[in-house]
Design a protein around this motif. Structure first.
Motif, PDB file in Angstrom:
ATOM      1  N   GLU A  71       0.825  -1.203   0.000  1.00  7.37           N
ATOM      2  CA  GLU A  71       0.000   0.000   0.000  1.00  7.37           C
ATOM      3  C   GLU A  71       0.867   1.265   0.000  1.00  7.37           C
ATOM      4  OE1 GLU A  71      -2.722  -0.112   3.319  1.00  7.37           O
ATOM      5  OE2 GLU A  71      -2.760   2.076   3.387  1.00  7.37           O
ATOM      6  N   LEU A  72       1.965   1.211   0.787  1.00  6.33           N
ATOM      7  CA  LEU A  72       2.825   2.383   0.886  1.00  6.33           C
ATOM      8  C   LEU A  72       3.947   2.360  -0.150  1.00  6.33           C
ATOM      9  CD1 LEU A  72       3.205   2.628   4.772  1.00  6.33           C
ATOM     10  CD2 LEU A  72       1.480   3.652   3.314  1.00  6.33           C
ATOM     11  N   GLY A  73       3.970   1.316  -0.966  1.00  7.57           N
ATOM     12  CA  GLY A  73       4.997   1.220  -2.000  1.00  7.57           C
ATOM     13  C   GLY A  73       6.404   1.062  -1.436  1.00  7.57           C
ATOM     14  N   LEU A  74       6.545   0.223  -0.407  1.00  8.07           N
ATOM     15  CA  LEU A  74       7.851   0.075   0.233  1.00  8.07           C
ATOM     16  C   LEU A  74       8.514  -1.225  -0.174  1.00  8.07           C
ATOM     17  CD1 LEU A  74       6.784   1.220   3.790  1.00  8.07           C
ATOM     18  CD2 LEU A  74       8.157   2.522   2.164  1.00  8.07           C
ATOM     19  N   GLU A  75       9.831  -1.172  -0.224  1.00  9.67           N
ATOM     20  CA  GLU A  75      10.628  -2.366  -0.526  1.00  9.67           C
ATOM     21  C   GLU A  75      11.160  -2.931   0.786  1.00  9.67           C
ATOM     22  OE1 GLU A  75      11.541  -3.858  -3.494  1.00  9.67           O
ATOM     23  OE2 GLU A  75      10.015  -2.594  -4.441  1.00  9.67           O
ATOM     24  N   VAL A  76      11.399  -4.234   0.805  1.00  9.53           N
ATOM     25  CA  VAL A  76      11.983  -4.851   1.993  1.00  9.53           C
ATOM     26  C   VAL A  76      13.413  -4.342   2.165  1.00  9.53           C
ATOM     27  CG1 VAL A  76      12.744  -7.030   2.965  1.00  9.53           C
ATOM     28  CG2 VAL A  76      10.556  -6.893   1.797  1.00  9.53           C
ATOM     29  N   PRO A  77      13.768  -3.798   3.335  1.00  2.74           N
ATOM     30  CA  PRO A  77      15.096  -3.224   3.517  1.00  2.74           C
ATOM     31  C   PRO A  77      16.154  -4.305   3.704  1.00  2.74           C
ATOM     32  CG  PRO A  77      13.864  -3.075   5.553  1.00  2.74           C
ATOM     33  CD  PRO A  77      12.928  -3.670   4.542  1.00  2.74           C
ATOM     34  N   ALA A  78      17.321  -4.077   3.101  1.00  4.59           N
ATOM     35  CA  ALA A  78      18.428  -5.016   3.273  1.00  4.59           C
ATOM     36  C   ALA A  78      19.528  -4.391   4.115  1.00  4.59           C
ATOM     37  CB  ALA A  78      18.984  -5.428   1.912  1.00  4.59           C
ATOM     38  N   THR A  79      19.669  -3.078   4.055  1.00  2.32           N
ATOM     39  CA  THR A  79      20.706  -2.418   4.848  1.00  2.32           C
ATOM     40  C   THR A  79      20.055  -1.547   5.910  1.00  2.32           C
ATOM     41  OG1 THR A  79      20.788  -0.439   3.486  1.00  2.32           O
ATOM     42  CG2 THR A  79      22.163  -2.284   2.792  1.00  2.32           C
ATOM     43  N   GLU A  80      20.912  -1.124   6.822  1.00  2.15           N
ATOM     44  CA  GLU A  80      20.427  -0.312   7.927  1.00  2.15           C
ATOM     45  C   GLU A  80      19.819   1.004   7.437  1.00  2.15           C
ATOM     46  OE1 GLU A  80      22.783   1.213  11.480  1.00  2.15           O
ATOM     47  OE2 GLU A  80      23.328  -0.883  11.254  1.00  2.15           O
ATOM     48  N   ALA A  81      20.502   1.624   6.453  1.00  5.83           N
ATOM     49  CA  ALA A  81      19.992   2.892   5.932  1.00  5.83           C
ATOM     50  C   ALA A  81      18.611   2.694   5.321  1.00  5.83           C
ATOM     51  CB  ALA A  81      20.969   3.445   4.893  1.00  5.83           C
ATOM     52  N   GLU A  82      18.454   1.602   4.549  1.00  6.05           N
ATOM     53  CA  GLU A  82      17.138   1.321   3.955  1.00  6.05           C
ATOM     54  C   GLU A  82      16.096   1.068   5.030  1.00  6.05           C
ATOM     55  OE1 GLU A  82      19.118  -0.980   0.129  1.00  6.05           O
ATOM     56  OE2 GLU A  82      17.531  -1.971   1.260  1.00  6.05           O
ATOM     57  N   PHE A  83      16.525   0.377   6.098  1.00  3.30           N
ATOM     58  CA  PHE A  83      15.614   0.050   7.196  1.00  3.30           C
ATOM     59  C   PHE A  83      15.033   1.326   7.802  1.00  3.30           C
ATOM     60  CE2 PHE A  83      15.199  -1.197  11.838  1.00  3.30           C
ATOM     61  CZ  PHE A  83      14.075  -1.982  11.677  1.00  3.30           C
ATOM     62  N   PHE A  84      15.922   2.286   8.084  1.00  2.00           N
ATOM     63  CA  PHE A  84      15.427   3.522   8.692  1.00  2.00           C
ATOM     64  C   PHE A  84      14.655   4.364   7.679  1.00  2.00           C
ATOM     65  CE2 PHE A  84      18.375   2.359  12.055  1.00  2.00           C
ATOM     66  CZ  PHE A  84      17.584   2.622  13.154  1.00  2.00           C
ATOM     67  N   ALA A  85      15.012   4.243   6.392  1.00  2.00           N
ATOM     68  CA  ALA A  85      14.243   4.956   5.373  1.00  2.00           C
ATOM     69  C   ALA A  85      12.813   4.424   5.335  1.00  2.00           C
ATOM     70  CB  ALA A  85      14.918   4.805   4.013  1.00  2.00           C
ATOM     71  N   VAL A  86      12.684   3.105   5.426  1.00  2.00           N
ATOM     72  CA  VAL A  86      11.353   2.484   5.441  1.00  2.00           C
ATOM     73  C   VAL A  86      10.572   2.956   6.669  1.00  2.00           C
ATOM     74  CG1 VAL A  86      10.182   0.281   5.825  1.00  2.00           C
ATOM     75  CG2 VAL A  86      11.902   0.464   4.042  1.00  2.00           C
ATOM     76  N   LEU A  87      11.239   2.950   7.823  1.00  2.00           N
ATOM     77  CA  LEU A  87      10.564   3.381   9.052  1.00  2.00           C
ATOM     78  C   LEU A  87      10.109   4.835   8.931  1.00  2.00           C
ATOM     79  CD1 LEU A  87      12.830   1.784  11.821  1.00  2.00           C
ATOM     80  CD2 LEU A  87      10.549   1.068  11.145  1.00  2.00           C
ATOM     81  N   ASP A  88      10.983   5.679   8.362  1.00  2.00           N
ATOM     82  CA  ASP A  88      10.621   7.089   8.188  1.00  2.00           C
ATOM     83  C   ASP A  88       9.405   7.227   7.283  1.00  2.00           C
ATOM     84  OD1 ASP A  88      12.419   8.430   9.808  1.00  2.00           O
ATOM     85  OD2 ASP A  88      14.042   8.254   8.338  1.00  2.00           O
ATOM     86  N   ALA A  89       9.399   6.428   6.195  1.00  2.00           N
ATOM     87  CA  ALA A  89       8.284   6.522   5.256  1.00  2.00           C
ATOM     88  C   ALA A  89       6.970   6.108   5.919  1.00  2.00           C
ATOM     89  CB  ALA A  89       8.565   5.642   4.040  1.00  2.00           C
ATOM     90  N   ILE A  90       7.022   5.035   6.726  1.00  2.00           N
ATOM     91  CA  ILE A  90       5.799   4.582   7.404  1.00  2.00           C
ATOM     92  C   ILE A  90       5.323   5.638   8.384  1.00  2.00           C
ATOM     93  CG2 ILE A  90       4.790   2.807   8.871  1.00  2.00           C
ATOM     94  CD1 ILE A  90       6.996   0.904   7.834  1.00  2.00           C
ATOM     95  N   LYS A  91       6.290   6.223   9.085  1.00  2.00           N
ATOM     96  CA  LYS A  91       5.933   7.225  10.089  1.00  2.00           C
ATOM     97  C   LYS A  91       5.329   8.462   9.419  1.00  2.00           C
ATOM     98  CE  LYS A  91       7.542   9.530  14.183  1.00  2.00           C
ATOM     99  NZ  LYS A  91       8.647  10.128  14.914  1.00  2.00           N
ATOM    100  N   ALA A  92       5.931   8.875   8.310  1.00  2.00           N
ATOM    101  CA  ALA A  92       5.461  10.071   7.627  1.00  2.00           C
ATOM    102  C   ALA A  92       4.050   9.868   7.087  1.00  2.00           C
ATOM    103  CB  ALA A  92       6.426  10.428   6.494  1.00  2.00           C
ATOM    104  N   GLU A  93       3.777   8.657   6.597  1.00  2.00           N
ATOM    105  CA  GLU A  93       2.460   8.395   6.035  1.00  2.00           C
ATOM    106  C   GLU A  93       1.404   8.385   7.142  1.00  2.00           C
ATOM    107  OE1 GLU A  93      -0.946   6.405   4.370  1.00  2.00           O
ATOM    108  OE2 GLU A  93       0.276   5.615   5.988  1.00  2.00           O
TER     109      GLU A  93
END
Lengths: 419, 303
Positions: free
Chosen positions: A152-174
């Motif tokens: 729904e949010l168009g997110l990819e499964v994170p593989a690195t730490e930076a991606e992980f926090f990017a995903v978390l930020d995106a979920i939080k922002a939405e």
């Protein structure tokens, strides 16, 4: 027939009935366990399968609450009222029972040959001479996520730490999902699903764990402080009032679809499967940079041993032989997806989420939780201290460096190689 | 008259004395004895006061002990400052002859006392839960949502919150005891006061309160003993680790963790017995202080 004759006949039949029942020589074995969640699976699937092949032996599964299990079991063993079979916690809790003469030596059990040395290591004496529990299963740590929410949010499964926090930020922002479903009220999640989940990538799994035991690394070294640094960043992504959020609260938040990512142990799979109405996926703890070697916590968690004071040791050994068999491994791994068999025989699993977890064994290196072997023998207890430190770090009450220094001071106060 | 042994006294006392000895006195002294031993190589060894030296001398043990004792004192202070005054006030209101539905209020206020700790702990955890609880919603309804905090999860509020939950549960006991004491004050005394012009609030503070002081004393000592033996509510609401960060750890939970062990920490019955002995000493000292220093000076009135 006279009245007294009739009474006599009734007495005779009762007596006969009793005698027949006694003549069958039925033995009932009872199992002590902390897995009260698994009661129905034992009663409906595992025990009937055993009883079908072993007439004359009945098995009763009598679990107690997880947090109280060790205390309850120790009291029962001391009082001589414990069951014939005892579910073994890994490492020192069971080792102490063996050394205290409460658990029988099972080294000569034929089915022990079905397990690797690593699988048995959690239930052996320090020199590996005696094995006192039959390994049943390990649990793997990682993150379970809501696939529908990610789509729904168009997110990819994170593989690195930076991606992980990017995903978390995106979920939080939405804003429609809580990014991470975890609370600090019950404390252990912060250490078990937090610190020991993400930590192995920093301390390089077994290398770091064994170096710590040998005293070559300290808890204040960078690989052991870095997981705390990441945990401190988690605070912003936890739900409102996470300080009072309990473990069941977190489970419900995720299964009701209100949270996107759940820092998990694989033991959650069977429970979650029956509760969620969305698709679940899982990813291993993210690594620092793309292409880094990944490490997962593949923790030898559960085994079963024989109460040395059991009145039916022969029947109990028959049961233990069966627990060590491939038949049990397949039955258990499929009845309880998320508890991965330690048996050398490969087990096919039907559950996709469980398959996902176990597939990490091929790409990542396995280790066990850092605090479990040897390091939690003294006072203060490193495992319990790690719960407390992880919570303090997440809440921001303590800096990662201060928490690590406190743990190191506690460990050094009694553990000679760290002095 | 010659001294005759009263056999029937012994016979009638025997069952109670025997049962009490078996389930209370013997275990008590055995616990005190256990605290003087330690688990050495090959069994139990006499260690004298070594366990107490560890408990009070070792920085970690003593920090945990004083933390638990301090929390316990605060738990007691909250009860004395909140539970007992409210109990007395409720009893005074209930004893008003013109109050309607007095029996209903009395039962409603007393009912939580008969509930199990587990139910109380669980129910309040749900009420105060930031996720599912009704407390945030209710505060929101009156526009005070900003006042809500995850009280049970914050170090600075958790213990006070639990103490107030305990007050909610047990306020019925002082109320009932004071109520009974108030009812036993003869009408003539109050009427004599009225003749002298002491009515209403003054009658309560100048006639009734001095007469129920012995009852208040008894309640205080019951509260003291109950609080320093408390364990159940904290365990039901926060678990044996008495989180957050041991902010709600009282002597009972500290004893439980030490004696029975927790998670990877193995139980140590000897250190546990040492803590139990310290608790016993604290409670004994408190009760003695009350009996010899306060109760013996309290004036009694015969009607």
């Amino acid at each position: 027939m006279t009245r007294s004759g009739r009474i006599g006949l009734m007495l005779a039949t009762t007596w006969l009935g009793t005698a027949l029942a006694a003549g069958a020589q039925e033995v009932t074995l009872s199992i002590e366990s902390w897995r009260n969640d698994d009661l129905t699976i034992w009663q409906d699937q595992i025990i009937p399968a055993f009883e079908a092949g072993h007439p004359g032996i009945k098995v009763a599964f009598t679990p107690s609450a997880p947090a109280e299990y060790n205390a309850v079991l120790n009291s029962k063993l001391d009082a001589g009222s414990a069951g014939d079979l005892v579910t073994c916690r890994p490492f020192d809790a069971s080792l102490a029972l063996y050394q205290g003469g409460k658990l029988a030596d099972l080294s000569d059990l034929a089915s022990m040959a079905n397990f690797s040395d690593v699988a048995k290591s959690a239930w052996q004496t320090d020199d590996g001479a005696a094995t006192f529990c039959v390994p049943m299963a390990s649990v793997i740590h990682g993150f379970i996520y809501n696939k529908d929410a990610f789509a729904e949010l168009g997110l990819e499964v994170p593989a690195t730490e930076a991606e992980f926090f990017a995903v978390l930020d995106a979920i939080k922002a939405e804003g429609s999902y809580v990014p991470l479903a975890m609370g600090t009220n019950d404390q252990w999640e912060a250490a078990t699903m937090g610190y020991n989940n993400i930590g192995p990538n920093y301390w390089k799994g077994e290398d770091g764990r064994l170096a710590l035991i040998r005293g070559e690394q300290k808890l204040t070294d960078e690989p052991w402080v870095a997981p705390f640094r990441q945990l401190a960043r988690w605070k912003d992504y936890l739900g409102d009032g996470f300080e009072a959020q309990t473990y069941p609260d977190s489970q419900n938040l995720f299964t009701l679809g209100r949270a996107a990512i759940y820092p998990a142990g694989s033991w959650e799979i069977s429970g979650f499967n029956s509760l969620v109405d969305f698709e679940m996926g899982a990813f291993p703890p993210p690594v620092a940079a793309a292409g880094d070697e990944c490490h997962i916590s593949d923790h030898t968690d559960i085994a079963i041993g024989l109460n040395a004071a059991s009145k039916h040791p022969e029947e109990a050994k028959q049961f233990l032989e069966w627990v060590g068999s491939a038949e049990f491994a397949a039955l258990y791994a499929n009845a309880l997806p998320g508890f991965f068999s330690l048996n050398s025989a490969p087990v096919a699993m039907a559950d996709p989420l469980a398959e996902e977890f176990v597939s990490w064994r091929d790409t990542c290196k396995s280790t066990i939780r850092s605090t479990y072997q040897i390091l939690s023998r003294g006072t203060p207890n490193l495992e319990n201290e790690t719960w407390n430190a992880s919570v303090s770090v997440i809440k921001g009450a303590e800096t990662p460096e201060a928490a690590a220094a406190r743990l190191q001071a506690g460990l050094a106060s009694w553990y000679a190689p760290q002095k | 008259m010659a001294f005759r042994p009263r056999l029937h006294v012994v016979v009638f006392l025997a069952p109670a004395v025997l049962v009490y000895t078996a389930v209370m006195i013997w275990p008590l002294f055995n616990t005190l004895r256990l605290s003087l031993y330690t688990a050495g190589e090959g069994g139990r060894a006499f260690a004298g006061l070594a366990n107490f030296a560890t408990l009070f001398g070792d920085p970690r043990w003593s920090a945990a002990f004083w933390n638990a004792l301090g929390n316990n004192l605060w738990f007691f202070v909250v009860h004395m400052a909140v539970q007992n005054p409210i109990g007395i006030a409720l009893a005074a209101i209930l004893s008003q002859p013109r109050l309607r539905f007095a029996a209903l209020y009395r039962s409603a206020i007393f009912i939580p006392t008969i509930l199990s700790f587990v139910i109380v702990g669980f129910a309040w955890k749900l009420i105060l839960s930031p996720i599912w609880g009704i407390a945030p919603g209710m505060l929101d309804a009156v526009g005070l949502k900003a006042l809500f905090a995850p009280w049970l999860g914050r170090e600075e509020y958790a213990l006070t919150t639990l103490a107030l939950i305990s007050v909610w549960q047990f306020v019925g006991i002082p109320m009932m005891l004071i109520y009974a004491a108030l009812l036993s004050i003869p009408e003539e005394i109050l009427e004599a006061g009225e003749v002298d012009g002491i009515t209403g609030r003054a009658a309560f503070f100048r006639i009734k309160l001095p007469l129920i002081l012995p009852a208040i004393g008894i309640i205080s000592i019951l509260t003291f003993v109950g609080n320093f033996n408390a364990f159940d509510l904290i365990y039901a609401a926060q678990g044996a680790l008495a989180g957050p960060n041991f902010a709600t750890d009282i002597l009972g939970t500290f004893l439980y963790r030490t004696f029975f062990g927790f998670q990877l920490q193995l139980g140590d019955p000897h250190m546990g017995a040492a803590i139990a002995s310290a608790m016993f000493a604290i409670i004994l000292a408190g009760v003695c202080l009350y009996l010899f220093a306060i109760q013996s000076r309290m004036r009694r009135y015969q009607f």
